[in-house]
Enzyme design. Structure first.
Site, PDB file in Angstrom:
ATOM      1  N   CYS A  47       0.607  -1.381   0.104  1.00 10.37           N
ATOM      2  CA  CYS A  47      -0.082   0.168   0.333  1.00 10.37           C
ATOM      3  C   CYS A  47       0.932   1.324   0.030  1.00 10.37           C
ATOM      4  O   CYS A  47       0.681   1.884  -0.452  1.00 10.37           O
ATOM      5  CB  CYS A  47      -1.065  -0.416   1.123  1.00 10.37           C
ATOM      6  SG  CYS A  47      -1.971  -1.430   1.083  1.00 10.37           S
ATOM      7  N   THR A  48       2.174   1.360   0.896  1.00 13.31           N
ATOM      8  CA  THR A  48       3.113   2.649   0.779  1.00 13.31           C
ATOM      9  C   THR A  48       4.149   2.397  -0.279  1.00 13.31           C
ATOM     10  O   THR A  48       4.436   3.930  -0.479  1.00 13.31           O
ATOM     11  CB  THR A  48       3.510   2.405   2.007  1.00 13.31           C
ATOM     12  OG1 THR A  48       2.374   2.239   3.088  1.00 13.31           O
ATOM     13  CG2 THR A  48       4.648   3.771   2.687  1.00 13.31           C
TER      14      THR A  48
END
Length: 156
Positions: A47-48
């Site tokens: 996600c990051t």
């Protein structure tokens, strides 16, 4: 029942920055074109590093193509979502909304039970026009960032 193109966004309260700042999903999407990004969790590697950065980088282009707001929703508390957004440089580009009890993820039938982490959101992107889903891209592999990436939005 799974959310599909043509369905209305459900009426669910999300949270921005703190538990006191309530953002209603139905009101958020009314009269606007929204890109909504579902992420399994704040600060998680995929996600990051792979998913959200594209939306932050492409925010100006997406807005030039008619998007009013880009919103990320994840099953985390609002403080964590705010900190994650700050880390990603999302301010003014992507609104970071918390779905702490997975109410939104469950309402759109995009919740997933993840071992060790409990109920999370599947990874997806959607385009919502005046409260109605016009595009929906759900990742078949939760660790992949392919069809839900910002550069794959059709915005048709």
């Amino acid at each position: 029942m799974s959310l599909e193109v043509g369905d209305k966004i459900p009426n669910v309260d999300l949270f921005e920055n703190s538990p006191m700042e309530v953002v209603n999903s139905e009101e958020l999407c009314s009269g606007k074109t929204i890109v909504l990004v579902g992420a399994p969790g704040a600060f998680t590697p995929d996600c990051t590093l792979k998913h959200l950065p594209g939306y932050v980088e492409d925010a100006d282009d997406l807005k030039a193509r008619g998007v009013d707001e880009i919103v990320c929703v994840a099953v985390n508390d609002p403080f964590v979502m705010a900190a994650w957004g700050q880390t990603l440089g999302a301010s003014g580009k992507v609104r970071m909304l918390a779905d702490p009890m997975a109410a939104f993820a469950k309402a759109v039938d995009l919740a997933a039970d993840v071992p060790l982490f409990g109920t999370r959101s599947k990874r997806y992107s959607m385009v919502i026009r005046d409260g109605v889903v016009s595009e929906l891209n759900v990742e078949p592999d939760p660790s992949a960032v392919t069809i839900s990436a910002s550069n794959n939005l059709k915005l048709e």
